[in-house]
Design a protein around this motif. Structure first.
Motif, PDB file in Angstrom:
ATOM      1  N   GLN A   1       1.138  -1.525  -0.215  1.00  0.00           N
ATOM      2  CA  GLN A   1       0.030   0.439  -0.557  1.00  0.00           C
ATOM      3  C   GLN A   1       1.047   0.939   0.182  1.00  0.00           C
ATOM      4  OE1 GLN A   1      -2.944   0.417  -0.489  1.00  0.00           O
ATOM      5  NE2 GLN A   1      -3.615  -1.607  -0.154  1.00  0.00           N
ATOM      6  N   GLN A   2       0.853   1.804  -1.166  1.00  0.00           N
ATOM      7  CA  GLN A   2       1.265   3.151  -0.997  1.00  0.00           C
ATOM      8  C   GLN A   2       0.232   4.545  -0.626  1.00  0.00           C
ATOM      9  OE1 GLN A   2       2.778   3.722  -4.575  1.00  0.00           O
ATOM     10  NE2 GLN A   2       4.515   2.159  -4.552  1.00  0.00           N
ATOM     11  N   GLU A   3       0.480   5.690   0.358  1.00  0.00           N
ATOM     12  CA  GLU A   3       0.126   6.644   0.394  1.00  0.00           C
ATOM     13  C   GLU A   3      -0.573   8.064  -0.618  1.00  0.00           C
ATOM     14  OE1 GLU A   3      -1.357   7.260   3.476  1.00  0.00           O
ATOM     15  OE2 GLU A   3      -0.191   5.696   4.808  1.00  0.00           O
ATOM     16  N   PRO A   4      -1.106   7.966  -0.909  1.00  0.00           N
ATOM     17  CA  PRO A   4      -2.163   9.312  -1.858  1.00  0.00           C
ATOM     18  C   PRO A   4      -0.343  10.288  -2.552  1.00  0.00           C
ATOM     19  CG  PRO A   4      -3.086   9.048  -0.310  1.00  0.00           C
ATOM     20  CD  PRO A   4      -2.396   8.171   0.069  1.00  0.00           C
ATOM     21  N   GLU A   5       0.072  10.623  -2.900  1.00  0.00           N
ATOM     22  CA  GLU A   5       0.745  11.738  -3.239  1.00  0.00           C
ATOM     23  C   GLU A   5      -0.212  12.971  -2.697  1.00  0.00           C
ATOM     24  OE1 GLU A   5       4.878  10.655  -5.443  1.00  0.00           O
ATOM     25  OE2 GLU A   5       3.307  11.721  -6.110  1.00  0.00           O
ATOM     26  N   HIS A   6       0.109  14.112  -2.482  1.00  0.00           N
ATOM     27  CA  HIS A   6      -0.522  15.672  -2.846  1.00  0.00           C
ATOM     28  C   HIS A   6       0.816  16.704  -3.546  1.00  0.00           C
ATOM     29  CE1 HIS A   6      -3.275  14.025   0.156  1.00  0.00           C
ATOM     30  NE2 HIS A   6      -2.358  13.527   1.223  1.00  0.00           N
ATOM     31  N   LEU A   7       0.008  16.976  -4.360  1.00  0.00           N
ATOM     32  CA  LEU A   7       0.527  18.021  -5.023  1.00  0.00           C
ATOM     33  C   LEU A   7       0.391  19.507  -4.269  1.00  0.00           C
ATOM     34  CD1 LEU A   7      -0.841  17.181  -8.632  1.00  0.00           C
ATOM     35  CD2 LEU A   7       1.687  16.971  -7.626  1.00  0.00           C
ATOM     36  N   ILE A   8       1.662  20.018  -3.994  1.00  0.00           N
ATOM     37  CA  ILE A   8       1.755  21.510  -3.149  1.00  0.00           C
ATOM     38  C   ILE A   8       2.336  22.457  -4.643  1.00  0.00           C
ATOM     39  CG2 ILE A   8       3.169  22.969  -2.286  1.00  0.00           C
ATOM     40  CD1 ILE A   8       3.500  19.918   0.275  1.00  0.00           C
ATOM     41  N   THR A   9       1.188  23.257  -4.281  1.00  0.00           N
ATOM     42  CA  THR A   9       1.858  24.199  -5.871  1.00  0.00           C
ATOM     43  C   THR A   9       2.496  25.052  -4.822  1.00  0.00           C
ATOM     44  OG1 THR A   9      -0.821  24.566  -5.615  1.00  0.00           O
ATOM     45  CG2 THR A   9       0.436  26.728  -6.358  1.00  0.00           C
ATOM     46  N   LEU A  10       3.807  25.680  -5.952  1.00  0.00           N
ATOM     47  CA  LEU A  10       5.081  25.944  -5.219  1.00  0.00           C
ATOM     48  C   LEU A  10       4.472  27.483  -5.424  1.00  0.00           C
ATOM     49  CD1 LEU A  10       7.673  23.920  -7.086  1.00  0.00           C
ATOM     50  CD2 LEU A  10       7.142  23.628  -5.382  1.00  0.00           C
ATOM     51  N   ALA A  11       5.526  28.162  -4.049  1.00  0.00           N
ATOM     52  CA  ALA A  11       5.535  29.418  -4.671  1.00  0.00           C
ATOM     53  C   ALA A  11       6.658  30.021  -5.707  1.00  0.00           C
ATOM     54  CB  ALA A  11       6.470  30.025  -3.037  1.00  0.00           C
ATOM     55  N   SER A  12       7.158  30.183  -6.204  1.00  0.00           N
ATOM     56  CA  SER A  12       8.079  30.177  -7.061  1.00  0.00           C
ATOM     57  C   SER A  12       8.006  28.683  -8.062  1.00  0.00           C
ATOM     58  CB  SER A  12       9.434  30.727  -7.099  1.00  0.00           C
ATOM     59  OG  SER A  12       9.131  31.876  -6.040  1.00  0.00           O
ATOM     60  N   PRO A  13       7.168  29.398  -9.299  1.00  0.00           N
ATOM     61  CA  PRO A  13       7.163  27.960 -10.218  1.00  0.00           C
ATOM     62  C   PRO A  13       8.752  27.801 -10.534  1.00  0.00           C
ATOM     63  CG  PRO A  13       5.343  28.966 -11.108  1.00  0.00           C
ATOM     64  CD  PRO A  13       6.429  29.935 -10.063  1.00  0.00           C
ATOM     65  N   LEU A  14       8.635  26.479 -11.134  1.00  0.00           N
ATOM     66  CA  LEU A  14      10.113  25.780 -11.473  1.00  0.00           C
ATOM     67  C   LEU A  14      10.406  25.607 -12.768  1.00  0.00           C
ATOM     68  CD1 LEU A  14      11.034  22.798  -8.554  1.00  0.00           C
ATOM     69  CD2 LEU A  14      12.213  26.049  -8.977  1.00  0.00           C
TER      70      LEU A  14
ATOM     71  N   LEU B   1       3.844  20.174  -7.466  1.00  0.00           N
ATOM     72  CA  LEU B   1       5.407  18.880  -7.506  1.00  0.00           C
ATOM     73  C   LEU B   1       4.924  18.171  -6.024  1.00  0.00           C
ATOM     74  CD1 LEU B   1       7.938  18.406  -7.918  1.00  0.00           C
ATOM     75  CD2 LEU B   1       8.753  19.712  -6.188  1.00  0.00           C
ATOM     76  N   ALA B   2       5.003  16.682  -6.386  1.00  0.00           N
ATOM     77  CA  ALA B   2       5.065  15.989  -5.010  1.00  0.00           C
ATOM     78  C   ALA B   2       6.331  14.949  -4.959  1.00  0.00           C
ATOM     79  CB  ALA B   2       3.902  15.104  -5.924  1.00  0.00           C
ATOM     80  N   GLU B   3       6.259  13.705  -4.587  1.00  0.00           N
ATOM     81  CA  GLU B   3       7.076  13.356  -4.444  1.00  0.00           C
ATOM     82  C   GLU B   3       7.883  12.801  -5.098  1.00  0.00           C
ATOM     83  OE1 GLU B   3       7.277  10.698  -1.491  1.00  0.00           O
ATOM     84  OE2 GLU B   3       7.219  11.742   0.593  1.00  0.00           O
ATOM     85  N   SER B   4       7.333  12.036  -6.014  1.00  0.00           N
ATOM     86  CA  SER B   4       7.092  11.537  -6.598  1.00  0.00           C
ATOM     87  C   SER B   4       6.727  11.666  -8.563  1.00  0.00           C
ATOM     88  CB  SER B   4       7.040   9.207  -7.370  1.00  0.00           C
ATOM     89  OG  SER B   4       5.689   9.117  -6.400  1.00  0.00           O
ATOM     90  N   SER B   5       5.680  12.693  -8.573  1.00  0.00           N
ATOM     91  CA  SER B   5       5.224  13.626  -9.556  1.00  0.00           C
ATOM     92  C   SER B   5       5.647  14.825  -9.968  1.00  0.00           C
ATOM     93  CB  SER B   5       3.713  12.904  -9.755  1.00  0.00           C
ATOM     94  OG  SER B   5       3.059  13.261  -8.281  1.00  0.00           O
TER      95      SER B   5
END
Length: 506
Positions: free
Chosen positions: A390-403, A427-431
């Motif tokens: 089982q893998q925890e669902p990833e949460h995309l976090i909006t970056l303050a400054s886009p890369l 950005l998330a850990e693997s996506s």
């Protein structure tokens, strides 16, 4: 007149010859005075005590003739005790010598028998050990040239042959499955070139981004990682009776259903793939303890008809498979991301009632007009029940400054020289969610180069387009979701800092 020397002891005429000889021999001893001697040797009705204690004598009779006629008999008696004593001593010596010869003969016979039986006993014990599968038995050195020595030499030669056979079997077992080895060594036509058409299930696995990872590691670390990874994967494949066709760097090609086919080939292939992904979790834990990057693996499974058999030449050949089914399995695997198992429609049709599917995706194979539906399997029920961790669902976090990021499309092993400019917005850990200026294709592979003034020398990143935020296979000037297939340690640390900063701001 009675005498043990001359007729005093009469032997019964009815006594058999072997017993008569014994009785005659004992006549010259005191044993002839015993009741037992008279019962065995003497005639019935005789008094066995009548001559007890009488002296021994020798009697000489000489006739006296007159005018041709015997007119008298001259009888001369002389004591013979000393003669009886000498006869008795000689008899005892003869008996003792006979017994001594018998004892010495028995001892020599026992010694000779022991010398002959000892190697035979050792051979019997060794044969029992060999029958139990132990070929490490030690045989004594051959010191005889008779039949026993030749037998020991022949047995030793046979044992060496069995050891060589097992060595060949073990050596083949490092490259082939047990079933193939048995077929090659047990069949007269096992090594004959040729093949047959058969439906089998193909499993293809590959480590995501391992080539790029290897360029950042020492050769010793690369070989160590590969050996531990492939060793664990091969053990799992063997446990599910899979046949390892070949290794291609970090990739594995295996099939189920040859040389021995079974009704559950597809089920075993899927269960094997799930256990391989599960084992990778343990391997990554060891990777972290060693300070090495984690591994991410994709697996594709396909079922179809191929030609299987011995392929090559008389000097060098291998047991393998040839057919378009294998090419399709490689294409299916190319659409996977790390930790994913994709099934072809033919595999899914065979295990429809047992497979737990997370999602499906329609892909377009080259040369085919209609798209192909691939099934993302996460678990299996039935005899080989298992499931992915089982893998925890990833949460995309909006970056303050886009890369800022430059994306280079990858077609097979070729990287495009034209970059597609874009920015990472979430950005998330693997996506990551990326806004691109030009169009990209769903499930296409990308090589990413992050552009940051704070980190000017970041390593290359590999990713796959896993989702589009608008309908259709092509998007332009819109957000796409990229799944990272390979993240170098420096980039992983950099992205973690970006997510941490964005999380603090929120």
């Amino acid at each position: 007149m009675h005498s043990r020397l001359f007729g005093g002891k009469v032997i019964d005429e009815g006594v058999t010859e072997p017993l008569r000889s014994l009785c005659r021999l004992l006549t010259f001893t005191k044993a002839s005075d015993s009741r037992l001697w008279h019962r065995l040797c003497g005639p019935e009705g005789t008094d066995f005590n009548y001559d007890t204690g009488l002296p021994q004598f020798v009697q000489i009779n000489a006739p006296i003739a007159l005018n041709g006629q015997v007119v008298a008999v001259l009888m001369l008696n002389k004591t013979a005790d000393f003669v009886a004593k000498a006869v008795r001593i000689k008899t005892l010596k003869l008996i003792g010598m006979t017994c001594g010869i018998i004892v010495i003969g028995l001892a020599l016979f026992g010694y000779a028998s022991a010398r002959m039986l000892r190697p035979l006993k050792n051979l019997t014990t060794a044969a029992g050990e060999v029958a139990q599968g132990n070929l490490d038995v030690a045989l004594p050195p051959v010191r005889r040239r008779d039949e026993v020595g030749r037998l020991t030499t022949t047995f030793s030669t046979m044992l060496d042959g069995l050891r060589q056979r097992d060595f060949i079997r073990d050596a083949f077992g490092r490259y082939l499955s047990k079933e193939i080895v048995e077929e090659l060594l047990g069949s007269p036509d096992g090594l004959k070139l040729g093949g047959e058409m058969r439906e089998i299930t193909i499993l293809v696995s590959d480590l995501r981004g391992f080539t790029s990872m290897a360029s950042h590691l020492s050769p010793h670390d690369v070989i160590d990682i590969l050996n531990r990874y492939l060793g664990r994967m091969v053990d799992i494949l063997m446990a599910y009776r899979g046949t390892v066709d070949e290794f291609q760097g970090d990739g594995i090609l295996a099939f189920f259903g040859a040389p021995i086919a079974a009704d559950d080939d597809q089920e075993r292939a899927v269960a094997c793939a799930i256990e391989m992904q599960t084992a990778l979790v343990e391997i990554n834990a060891e990777q972290r303890r060693r300070g090495l990057p984690e591994l991410r693996m994709g697996i594709g499974i396909n079922t179809g008809e191929v030609i299987v058999g011995n392929i090559g030449s008389e000097k060098r050949s291998k047991y393998g498979a040839v057919g378009s089914t294998i090419n399709e399995a490689y294409r299916i695997e190319s659409y996977t991301i790390g930790g994913q198992i994709l099934l072809s429609p033919t595999v899914y049709a065979g295990i429809r009632g047992l497979a737990q599917i997370r999602s499906t995706q329609d892909v377009q194979f080259k040369g085919l007009q209609e798209p192909v539906t691939l099934y993302d399997v996460v678990g299996l029920q039935g005899k080989y029940a298992c499931a992915l961790p089982q893998q925890e669902p990833e949460h995309l976090i909006t970056l303050a400054s886009p890369l800022a990021v430059a994306c280079y499309p990858v077609d097979g092993k070729t990287v495009s020289e034209q970059a597609v400019a874009g920015t990472i917005t979430r950005l998330a850990e693997s996506s990551a969610e990326v806004s691109l200026e030009n169009e990209v294709t769903l499930y296409s592979n990308m090589r990413l180069q992050l552009e940051s003034p704070d980190e000017p020398a970041l390593s290359e990143v590999y990713a796959k387009v896993v989702a589009l935020n608008q309908e259709g296979e092509v998007t332009a000037g819109a957000d796409v979701c990229l799944g990272f297939t390979f993240l170098p340690e420096d980039v992983k640390a950099f992205l973690q800092r970006q997510r941490a900063n964005a999380h603090q701001l929120t």
